[in-house]
Design a protein around this motif. Structure first.
Motif, PDB file in Angstrom:
ATOM      1  N   LEU A 194       2.078   8.694  -5.540  1.00  0.00           N
ATOM      2  CA  LEU A 194       1.167   7.893  -6.320  1.00  0.00           C
ATOM      3  C   LEU A 194      -0.109   7.824  -5.556  1.00  0.00           C
ATOM      4  O   LEU A 194      -0.019   8.065  -4.320  1.00  0.00           O
ATOM      5  N   GLN A 195      -1.283   7.529  -6.200  1.00  0.00           N
ATOM      6  CA  GLN A 195      -2.579   7.845  -5.471  1.00  0.00           C
ATOM      7  C   GLN A 195      -3.317   6.272  -5.559  1.00  0.00           C
ATOM      8  O   GLN A 195      -2.877   5.518  -6.497  1.00  0.00           O
ATOM      9  N   ASP A 196      -3.609   5.711  -4.480  1.00  0.00           N
ATOM     10  CA  ASP A 196      -4.423   4.494  -4.450  1.00  0.00           C
ATOM     11  C   ASP A 196      -5.845   4.691  -5.140  1.00  0.00           C
ATOM     12  O   ASP A 196      -6.101   5.547  -5.562  1.00  0.00           O
ATOM     13  N   GLY A 197      -6.684   3.666  -4.764  1.00  0.00           N
ATOM     14  CA  GLY A 197      -7.972   3.537  -5.431  1.00  0.00           C
ATOM     15  C   GLY A 197      -8.718   4.583  -5.147  1.00  0.00           C
ATOM     16  O   GLY A 197     -10.004   5.039  -5.755  1.00  0.00           O
ATOM     17  N   ARG A 198      -8.601   5.440  -3.974  1.00  0.00           N
ATOM     18  CA  ARG A 198      -9.569   6.322  -3.639  1.00  0.00           C
ATOM     19  C   ARG A 198      -8.724   7.849  -3.765  1.00  0.00           C
ATOM     20  O   ARG A 198      -9.489   8.930  -3.488  1.00  0.00           O
ATOM     21  N   GLY A 199      -7.767   7.775  -4.446  1.00  0.00           N
ATOM     22  CA  GLY A 199      -7.139   8.869  -4.928  1.00  0.00           C
ATOM     23  C   GLY A 199      -6.128   9.621  -4.005  1.00  0.00           C
ATOM     24  O   GLY A 199      -5.697  10.743  -4.228  1.00  0.00           O
ATOM     25  N   ARG A 200      -5.929   8.778  -3.050  1.00  0.00           N
ATOM     26  CA  ARG A 200      -4.909   9.494  -1.669  1.00  0.00           C
ATOM     27  C   ARG A 200      -3.663   9.048  -2.007  1.00  0.00           C
ATOM     28  O   ARG A 200      -3.286   7.809  -2.415  1.00  0.00           O
ATOM     29  N   THR A 201      -2.883   9.882  -1.538  1.00  0.00           N
ATOM     30  CA  THR A 201      -1.195   9.862  -1.439  1.00  0.00           C
ATOM     31  C   THR A 201      -1.074   9.262  -0.025  1.00  0.00           C
ATOM     32  O   THR A 201      -1.819   9.283   0.832  1.00  0.00           O
ATOM     33  N   ALA A 202       0.277   9.084   0.137  1.00  0.00           N
ATOM     34  CA  ALA A 202       0.686   8.601   1.487  1.00  0.00           C
ATOM     35  C   ALA A 202       0.510   9.881   2.548  1.00  0.00           C
ATOM     36  O   ALA A 202       0.123   9.420   3.543  1.00  0.00           O
ATOM     37  N   LEU A 203       0.688  11.128   2.095  1.00  0.00           N
ATOM     38  CA  LEU A 203       0.386  12.383   2.949  1.00  0.00           C
ATOM     39  C   LEU A 203      -1.044  12.359   3.481  1.00  0.00           C
ATOM     40  O   LEU A 203      -1.396  12.454   4.448  1.00  0.00           O
ATOM     41  N   HIS A 204      -2.045  11.789   2.516  1.00  0.00           N
ATOM     42  CA  HIS A 204      -3.454  12.010   2.717  1.00  0.00           C
ATOM     43  C   HIS A 204      -3.455  11.118   3.920  1.00  0.00           C
ATOM     44  O   HIS A 204      -4.203  11.240   4.982  1.00  0.00           O
ATOM     45  N   TRP A 205      -3.073   9.582   3.896  1.00  0.00           N
ATOM     46  CA  TRP A 205      -3.148   8.677   4.702  1.00  0.00           C
ATOM     47  C   TRP A 205      -2.584   9.026   6.228  1.00  0.00           C
ATOM     48  O   TRP A 205      -2.875   8.652   7.094  1.00  0.00           O
TER      49      TRP A 205
END
Length: 186
Positions: free
Chosen positions: A7-18
């Motif tokens: 799932l992507q947040d409002g910035r298009g990032r997944t948990a792995l990004h974060w």
């Protein structure tokens, strides 16, 4: 559930990004998320970054840790080493945004020779002549203008890379000569 991890947040990032962006606070989650969903590594955020690129750009991650993350990610998914949403889309007079390659991000972030070599091995030597800046520069142009070590410049050299001309029609050899003159007469 793998779908939740992608799932992507409002910035298009997944948990792995974060996790890779907020290191070291979340370092314990890296392996868990990576092993649960390698697919998340291919997802681009709104800025065009994969989790791999965020790891390469992070000033919080030491080189030895980035080496191991890059090695693990590109061994499992070699295409990550060359994933760039607008790769080679740049034309001389283009007003398009340009998305640099993971190799470029590693280079400008001062990553180790080992990381650069891993990315080149996974992406292939054609990545050495890929245009990575709006000024139509290849990685070797960038390494020379950054005064990178001779070892890094040698790693980025290929016959094709030596022929790439930037927007000023200068090759990496031209830039090397200009750098030499600048240092000698400064």
């Amino acid at each position: 559930n793998v779908d939740l991890l992608n799932l992507q947040d409002g910035r298009g990032r997944t948990a792995l990004h974060w996790v890779l962006q907020t290191w070291p606070a979340n370092h314990g989650f890296w392996n868990v998320l990576w092993k649960a969903s390698t697919e998340a590594a291919t997802i681009l955020d709104d800025d065009g970054n994969t989790p791999l690129v965020l790891a390469l750009q992070s000033s919080q991650l030491p080189n030895d840790l980035v080496d191991s993350i890059v090695q693990e990610m590109v061994t499992a998914l070699p295409s990550l080493a060359s994933l760039s949403p607008k790769r080679n889309a740049l034309c001389f007079n283009s007003s398009e945004s340009f998305w640099p390659t993971p190799l470029y991000n590693a280079l400008i972030s001062g990553r180790s020779v080992s990381t650069l070599r891993t990315l080149i091995d996974a992406a292939g030597t054609s990545t050495l002549s890929t245009i990575v800046t709006p000024n139509h520069e290849a990685p070797l142009h960038v390494a020379i203008t950054m005064y990178s070590s001779e070892e890094i410049r040698d790693l980025l050299t290929s016959p094709e890379a030596l022929r790439v001309r930037d927007t000023h029609c200068l090759t990496p050899v031209d830039w090397l000569w200009l750098s030499h003159i600048r240092q000698r007469f400064a």
